[in-house]
Design a protein around this motif. Structure first.
Motif, PDB file in Angstrom:
ATOM      1  N   GLU A   1     -22.052 -16.882  -8.241  1.00 20.22           N
ATOM      2  CA  GLU A   1     -22.062 -15.645  -9.020  1.00 20.22           C
ATOM      3  C   GLU A   1     -20.889 -14.815  -8.523  1.00 20.22           C
ATOM      4  OE1 GLU A   1     -24.278 -13.716 -11.018  1.00 20.22           O
ATOM      5  OE2 GLU A   1     -25.354 -15.518 -11.610  1.00 20.22           O
ATOM      6  N   SER A   2     -20.125 -14.265  -9.445  1.00 22.09           N
ATOM      7  CA  SER A   2     -19.018 -13.493  -8.906  1.00 22.09           C
ATOM      8  C   SER A   2     -18.986 -12.117  -9.522  1.00 22.09           C
ATOM      9  CB  SER A   2     -17.702 -14.217  -9.146  1.00 22.09           C
ATOM     10  OG  SER A   2     -17.406 -14.180 -10.508  1.00 22.09           O
ATOM     11  N   ASP A   3     -18.620 -11.191  -8.696  1.00 21.26           N
ATOM     12  CA  ASP A   3     -18.501  -9.815  -9.139  1.00 21.26           C
ATOM     13  C   ASP A   3     -17.022  -9.497  -9.154  1.00 21.26           C
ATOM     14  OD1 ASP A   3     -18.997  -7.275  -9.812  1.00 21.26           O
ATOM     15  OD2 ASP A   3     -19.682  -6.629  -7.851  1.00 21.26           O
ATOM     16  N   ALA A   4     -16.312 -10.176 -10.045  1.00 22.10           N
ATOM     17  CA  ALA A   4     -14.851 -10.078 -10.016  1.00 22.10           C
ATOM     18  C   ALA A   4     -14.386  -8.806 -10.711  1.00 22.10           C
ATOM     19  CB  ALA A   4     -14.247 -11.291 -10.688  1.00 22.10           C
ATOM     20  N   GLN A   5     -13.118  -8.521 -10.549  1.00 24.85           N
ATOM     21  CA  GLN A   5     -12.524  -7.341 -11.160  1.00 24.85           C
ATOM     22  C   GLN A   5     -12.042  -7.688 -12.565  1.00 24.85           C
ATOM     23  OE1 GLN A   5     -10.855  -4.623  -8.647  1.00 24.85           O
ATOM     24  NE2 GLN A   5     -12.606  -5.181  -7.424  1.00 24.85           N
ATOM     25  N   ASN A   6     -11.580  -6.684 -13.258  1.00 26.09           N
ATOM     26  CA  ASN A   6     -11.062  -6.851 -14.615  1.00 26.09           C
ATOM     27  C   ASN A   6     -10.063  -8.018 -14.687  1.00 26.09           C
ATOM     28  OD1 ASN A   6      -9.625  -6.552 -17.004  1.00 26.09           O
ATOM     29  ND2 ASN A   6      -9.963  -4.348 -17.033  1.00 26.09           N
ATOM     30  N   PRO A   7     -10.403  -9.081 -15.431  1.00 24.46           N
ATOM     31  CA  PRO A   7      -9.546 -10.274 -15.421  1.00 24.46           C
ATOM     32  C   PRO A   7      -8.169 -10.040 -16.042  1.00 24.46           C
ATOM     33  CG  PRO A   7     -11.272 -10.507 -17.058  1.00 24.46           C
ATOM     34  CD  PRO A   7     -11.584  -9.278 -16.269  1.00 24.46           C
ATOM     35  N   GLU A   8      -8.109  -9.127 -16.995  1.00 24.93           N
ATOM     36  CA  GLU A   8      -6.805  -8.917 -17.633  1.00 24.93           C
ATOM     37  C   GLU A   8      -5.841  -8.223 -16.668  1.00 24.93           C
ATOM     38  OE1 GLU A   8      -7.063  -8.257 -21.940  1.00 24.93           O
ATOM     39  OE2 GLU A   8      -5.191  -7.147 -21.774  1.00 24.93           O
ATOM     40  N   LEU A   9      -6.387  -7.403 -15.777  1.00 30.42           N
ATOM     41  CA  LEU A   9      -5.536  -6.780 -14.763  1.00 30.42           C
ATOM     42  C   LEU A   9      -5.237  -7.782 -13.647  1.00 30.42           C
ATOM     43  CD1 LEU A   9      -7.087  -3.200 -14.409  1.00 30.42           C
ATOM     44  CD2 LEU A   9      -5.449  -4.066 -16.069  1.00 30.42           C
ATOM     45  N   ALA A  10      -6.252  -8.607 -13.310  1.00 31.81           N
ATOM     46  CA  ALA A  10      -6.043  -9.592 -12.250  1.00 31.81           C
ATOM     47  C   ALA A  10      -4.979 -10.614 -12.659  1.00 31.81           C
ATOM     48  CB  ALA A  10      -7.347 -10.301 -11.922  1.00 31.81           C
ATOM     49  N   GLN A  11      -4.929 -10.908 -13.961  1.00 33.55           N
ATOM     50  CA  GLN A  11      -3.988 -11.927 -14.422  1.00 33.55           C
ATOM     51  C   GLN A  11      -2.534 -11.513 -14.149  1.00 33.55           C
ATOM     52  OE1 GLN A  11      -1.994 -11.996 -17.618  1.00 33.55           O
ATOM     53  NE2 GLN A  11      -1.939 -14.174 -18.086  1.00 33.55           N
ATOM     54  N   ILE A  12      -2.210 -10.249 -14.374  1.00 36.58           N
ATOM     55  CA  ILE A  12      -0.828  -9.817 -14.133  1.00 36.58           C
ATOM     56  C   ILE A  12      -0.627  -9.464 -12.663  1.00 36.58           C
ATOM     57  CG2 ILE A  12      -1.084  -7.331 -14.633  1.00 36.58           C
ATOM     58  CD1 ILE A  12       1.744  -9.436 -16.001  1.00 36.58           C
ATOM     59  N   GLY A  13      -1.702  -9.096 -11.990  1.00 31.97           N
ATOM     60  CA  GLY A  13      -1.597  -8.786 -10.563  1.00 31.97           C
ATOM     61  C   GLY A  13      -1.316  -7.322 -10.301  1.00 31.97           C
ATOM     62  N   LYS A  14      -1.492  -6.944  -9.055  1.00 36.43           N
ATOM     63  CA  LYS A  14      -1.263  -5.555  -8.696  1.00 36.43           C
ATOM     64  C   LYS A  14       0.104  -5.427  -8.014  1.00 36.43           C
ATOM     65  CE  LYS A  14      -5.675  -3.796  -9.139  1.00 36.43           C
ATOM     66  NZ  LYS A  14      -6.861  -4.225  -8.408  1.00 36.43           N
ATOM     67  N   ILE A  15       0.592  -4.191  -7.974  1.00 37.74           N
ATOM     68  CA  ILE A  15       1.890  -3.973  -7.337  1.00 37.74           C
ATOM     69  C   ILE A  15       1.629  -3.479  -5.917  1.00 37.74           C
ATOM     70  CG2 ILE A  15       2.169  -1.600  -8.234  1.00 37.74           C
ATOM     71  CD1 ILE A  15       5.174  -2.443  -8.641  1.00 37.74           C
ATOM     72  N   ASP A  16       1.321  -4.375  -5.012  1.00 35.70           N
ATOM     73  CA  ASP A  16       1.120  -3.943  -3.631  1.00 35.70           C
ATOM     74  C   ASP A  16       2.430  -4.064  -2.852  1.00 35.70           C
ATOM     75  OD1 ASP A  16       1.249  -6.632  -3.570  1.00 35.70           O
ATOM     76  OD2 ASP A  16      -0.649  -6.967  -2.548  1.00 35.70           O
ATOM     77  N   PHE A  17       2.391  -3.622  -1.612  1.00 31.30           N
ATOM     78  CA  PHE A  17       3.617  -3.591  -0.814  1.00 31.30           C
ATOM     79  C   PHE A  17       4.225  -4.994  -0.659  1.00 31.30           C
ATOM     80  CE2 PHE A  17       5.734  -3.596   3.372  1.00 31.30           C
ATOM     81  CZ  PHE A  17       6.740  -2.687   3.085  1.00 31.30           C
ATOM     82  N   VAL A  18       3.373  -5.992  -0.478  1.00 32.04           N
ATOM     83  CA  VAL A  18       3.882  -7.357  -0.349  1.00 32.04           C
ATOM     84  C   VAL A  18       4.675  -7.764  -1.583  1.00 32.04           C
ATOM     85  CG1 VAL A  18       3.268  -9.764  -0.082  1.00 32.04           C
ATOM     86  CG2 VAL A  18       1.907  -8.040   1.012  1.00 32.04           C
ATOM     87  N   PHE A  19       4.150  -7.391  -2.747  1.00 34.03           N
ATOM     88  CA  PHE A  19       4.866  -7.731  -3.970  1.00 34.03           C
ATOM     89  C   PHE A  19       6.211  -7.015  -4.020  1.00 34.03           C
ATOM     90  CE2 PHE A  19       6.043  -6.581  -8.290  1.00 34.03           C
ATOM     91  CZ  PHE A  19       6.202  -7.835  -8.847  1.00 34.03           C
ATOM     92  N   VAL A  20       6.198  -5.745  -3.655  1.00 38.73           N
ATOM     93  CA  VAL A  20       7.432  -4.967  -3.675  1.00 38.73           C
ATOM     94  C   VAL A  20       8.491  -5.637  -2.788  1.00 38.73           C
ATOM     95  CG1 VAL A  20       8.477  -2.783  -2.949  1.00 38.73           C
ATOM     96  CG2 VAL A  20       6.363  -2.782  -4.263  1.00 38.73           C
ATOM     97  N   ILE A  21       8.064  -6.060  -1.592  1.00 37.81           N
ATOM     98  CA  ILE A  21       9.028  -6.682  -0.687  1.00 37.81           C
ATOM     99  C   ILE A  21       9.404  -8.086  -1.152  1.00 37.81           C
ATOM    100  CG2 ILE A  21       9.415  -7.512   1.663  1.00 37.81           C
ATOM    101  CD1 ILE A  21       9.451  -4.507   1.427  1.00 37.81           C
TER     102      ILE A  21
END
Lengths: 483, 417
Positions: free
Chosen positions: B117-137
């Motif tokens: 069972e998964s309590d995942a986050q919004n898949p459409e947002l997960a698909q593109i990904g978030k802009i975290d610091f690792v991504f920026v670098i």
């Protein structure tokens, strides 16, 4: 100057541009690499989605068969035995798989519970595709614009840098004919990129996709690449040095294609955080406690039902009812419970949609965000389609549970039912024939109707149209300036 | 020495006069700030969610424990929250937490039926990904570096100043070195400053900050040297930049995608749905099997309860119910292990591919330090399995006992973490 002459001039500019690309070799190699990438992405994704589609349909059939093959049982046992629903990908998923790998694709359906979709493919992934995947959607949305930039960043600036512009103009070619000609050459590149998509689109039509949706889908990509062709022409006209034009375009690409989509999703998640299923479950639980337990016919919550049934059939005790009271209770409580569950499920889908909507507004700021939403919506691989799957799976769940409850009410005697734990013989008697399991419906998940998807994609089309309008206007201004 | 300082001062003045360099630096700074601010907000949200869940979970369990007295019903009606809190570095590397669940509620029923069972986050947002610091670098900074460094030589040549500058400078290294150093340091500071501030706010361990700073430094050096090397003499800046961006595309997309396809082809995994199916059949069939059949399988794992026949009553027995739940898990066990092994094998094989792709290597390393990668998710799943086991070990002796249950014992019930 006559229209014919202008047309000729435009064509000859376009022809010259192609000649320049062929001579410079870089443009041609970039184009070939781009086409190879597009074609291989189409082939790989097509094969992949085809297999998934096949796999899930066969699992769906399998689930139906095992259900029907169950032996004679107490009907409520089958309510807990449960059933499965699988989400078969839409035909156009071969071009844009969208959220397919990011949501579970199967749901276990049972009485009294709404389970979440399980086994998202991405959970068993390598983590290597976090920056991009080999889907035609990604290749065309992110890499094709870069390809257009690499091919044509110098289309106008080159003429200024080498000071051939005034020569060309003095030859009688108007600045607009020049821009149009360069644009036409670029358009032919756009056409080439779209060919593999169009072929795959036709294949999708043979798989049952609506023709209008496929045309809309391809048109959307055409507009998108047209936006980029215009961006390239505009910047190339604005700068008089190739290096400046290139740097500016590369920067715009980084901003619009790489940074903006993620800024959109991060903003949406930050501005409108969703509570998640686990947290909603607590609220659901609290409300469900106010309802009765459907397994316990003596629960005071069902006193009213009991009274009305006794009155309806004009008898004194539930044992004398022509229907199985325990079955009635199970059925009534399932109905009430489903009502509550659906209300919460609907709410959390609306929240998720609102969150998605925020990220889609960024389509006004980046054509990449606009085409991304448009593409998934048209292809039927967006969040809306997944929600549709959740709703249909719930409908299937409710219908098979209530059919079983109906069998419980009508075919199992109340006396046999309450005595079921009194020894082996009674345990065997409290059963109904396995023929009843035939009532399970065939479930085939189908994407939203063409019209629904087209309607949903209107805002994104408007976003692209605005981009086209502004850019066309910008190029007019830049053209006037160059004179 | 004095000469070098003067040179650097001059280059600093020169850089301040170049608007496009300043614009790129500002963009780097802004996007880095954005990623750090939203990263901290995301981590705070996750922590707040866990706190709310913990409180709700405790109330819910207390209610159930109030309502029931026998161990069978208690085990059936009490749920237990498990969770994986984000680390103090998670704000900079949100990692795979939007794909793998980090919160779960389990009870003593067959675990294989619950754990997926998964309590995942919004898949459409997960698909593109978030802009975290690792991504920026890992993804954005190389592009900015390319734009800043590819044309150091070429632009001067283009401006016609090249010969003049080369002839007036004492050494070419002093000239290009000073210019590169000034740009490099400015860029590094613009990208890293928000991270350091964020780390102080998030109370990140000093060693982690140091490690991340060093990795980013090495990564910046790699892209800078690559850009300088490519741009060392060619005169057409756009051609240099095209090749560099091409290399970036190769590293960020092409090689990882090819690796992904190869790994997925190579590593076989059972279908997740099959685990569930096998488990369900086993649990459901048990209702129709004799108690002895089920208990024979159960005793294979727990021989200490071979006295169960003494406890047998005519009606329903909770110990039998939980025994067949466990037998359900046992039946699906080998499939489940294969499935998990395949997941781990896929992620581990990806390590070799990431050695060919600096951006992916940086992402993997940083999410590892931040404990937000797939490995952390696998570990969390193991913790849930351990906890479920502890729970069973707590209840079994009570279920297989004819004594009345002493509710005070609930105080010694295992707790998650």
């Amino acid at each position: 100057m006559s229209v014919g002459m202008t047309t000729n001039a435009v064509f000859s500019v376009a022809k010259d541009e192609w000649r320049y690309w062929v001579r410079s070799k870089i443009a041609v190699s970039v184009l070939i690499i781009g086409l190879l990438l597009t074609i291989s992405s189409v082939i790989v994704t097509l094969a992949n989605m085809h297999e998934l589609s096949h796999q899930r349909s066969s699992m769906q059939n399998n689930a139906e068969e095992t259900f029907v093959d169950q032996p004679d049982r107490h009907p409520h046992r089958m309510v807990h035995y449960g059933h499965y629903a699988f989400r078969v990908p839409s035909p156009l998923s071969i071009l844009d798989p969208g959220v397919d790998a990011y949501t579970g694709n199967s749901i276990f359906l049972e009485g009294h519970r709404q389970n979440s979709a399980m086994f998202a493919d991405q959970k068993q992934g390598t983590g290597l595709t976090s920056l991009g995947s080999l889907s035609p959607a990604f290749v065309v949305q992110v890499l094709a614009p870069l390809l257009l930039i690499l091919i044509a960043y110098s289309s106008m600036s080159r003429e200024k840098e080498s000071q051939t512009l005034s020569f060309i103009l003095s030859q009688g070619t108007s600045i607009y004919a020049l821009i149009l000609g360069k644009g036409l050459a670029l358009l032919s590149v756009v056409g080439l990129i779209l060919v593999p998509l169009a072929i795959a689109g036709m294949y999708a039509v043979t798989q049952g996709e609506s023709g209008i949706v496929v045309v809309g889908f391809l048109l959307a990509y055409f507009f998108y690449l047209l936006v980029w062709a215009l961006i390239v022409l505009l910047f190339s006209s604005l700068f008089s040095k190739n290096s400046e034009s290139f740097t500016a375009l590369a920067f715009v690409w980084i901003l619009l294609c790489i940074a903006m989509p993620r800024i959109a999703s991060t903003t949406a998640a930050t501005v409108s955080p969703s509570s998640g299923k686990l947290e909603t479950d607590f609220a659901v639980l609290a409300e469900l406690r106010t309802l009765g337990d459907g397994h316990n016919a003596n629960d005071p919550a069902f006193a009213k039902l009991k009274a009305s049934l006794l009155e309806k059939y004009n008898v004194d005790k539930v044992e004398d009812l022509p229907v199985n009271f325990r079955g009635m209770v199970a059925s009534a409580s399932e109905e009430e419970l489903t009502h509550v569950l659906n209300r919460f499920a609907e709410q959390s889908m609306q929240d998720e949609l609102a969150q998605t909507q925020i990220s889609r507004y960024f389509g006004w700021l980046s054509p990449m965000v606009a085409i991304r939403s448009l593409s998934m919506i048209s292809a039927g691989s967006s969040i809306e389609t997944h929600h549709r799957f959740l709703r249909e799976a719930e409908e299937l769940r409710y219908s098979f549970v209530q059919s079983l409850n109906k069998v419980h009410v009508e075919q199992l005697s109340y006396i046999d039912d309450i005595n079921r734990s009194k020894g082996e013989e009674a345990w065997k008697k409290a059963r109904v024939s396995a023929d009843n399991w035939q009532m399970i419906q065939d479930f085939t998940f189908e994407t939203d109707a063409a019209e629904t998807r087209l309607n949903r994609s209107i805002p994104s089309f408007l976003q692209l149209a605005l981009w086209l309008g502004i850019l066309a206007f910008g190029i007019r201004l830049a053209g006037r300036q160059s004179l | 020495m004095m000469y070098s300082i003067a040179q650097i001062k001059r280059e600093w003045q020169f850089m301040l006069s170049q608007r496009y360099v300043l614009a790129l630096l500002l963009c780097g700074l802004l996007v880095s700030v954005f990623s750090v601010v939203t990263g901290i907000s995301e981590v705070n949200q996750q922590r707040a969610t866990i706190e709310r869940l913990k409180a709700a979970d405790e109330i819910d369990r207390a209610e159930a424990q109030e309502k029931y007295d026998d161990p069978g019903s208690l085990a059936y009606y009490t749920f237990h929250l498990t969770y994986a809190s984000p680390s103090n570095l998670a704000f900079a590397a949100l990692g795979e937490r939007d794909i793998y669940p980090w919160k779960h509620r389990v009870r003593m029923l067959a675990l294989e039926g619950q754990i997926y069972e998964s309590d995942a986050q919004n898949p459409e947002l997960a698909q593109i990904g978030k802009i975290d610091f690792v991504f920026v670098i890992s993804a954005l900074s190389p592009l900015i570096i390319i734009l800043l460094f590819h044309d150091l030589v070429a632009s001067e040549r283009n401006n016609g100043r090249y010969d003049f500058i080369v002839s007036t400078a004492k050494s070419s290294f002093a000239l290009w070195g000073a210019r590169s150093a000034v740009r490099f340091i400015s860029l590094y500071v613009c990208f890293m400053l928000p991270f350091v501030v964020g780390a102080v706010i998030s109370d990140t361990a000093f060693i982690d900050v140091l490690l991340v700073s060093f990795m980013c430094f090495a990564y910046f050096i790699f892209w800078t040297l690559l850009s300088l090397w490519f741009g060392r003499h060619s005169s057409s800046a756009p051609k240099i930049a095209s090749s560099l961006i091409g290399i970036w595309v190769l590293f960020a997309f092409v090689l990882p995608i090819l690796g992904d396809i190869a790994i997925n082809k190579h590593i076989e995994s059972p279908d997740g749905g099959d685990i569930l199916l096998v488990q369900r059949e086993a649990v459901n069939d048990a209702w129709d099997l004799s108690i002895d059949t089920t208990m024979a399988s159960f005793l294979a794992e727990h021989p200490e309860y071979d006295y169960y026949e003494e406890l047998q009553s005519g009606g329903f027995n909770w110990w039998w119910y939980y025994a067949f739940q466990q037998v359900g898990d046992q039946t699906a066990g080998s499939l489940s292990v294969q499935y998990r092994h395949a997941s781990v094998a896929k992620y581990e094989s990806a390590k070799y591919v990431s050695w060919l792709s600096p951006p992916l290597l940086l992402q993997r390393s940083m999410t590892r330090i931040a404990d937000t990668d797939a490995k952390a998710a696998f570990e969390y799943e193991n913790q849930i399995r351990e906890f479920h086991k502890a729970l069973r070990m707590f209840y079994y002796p009570e279920l297989f006992s004819s004594d009345t249950f002493d509710k005070n014992k609930l105080e010694s019930m295992p707790q998650f973490k």
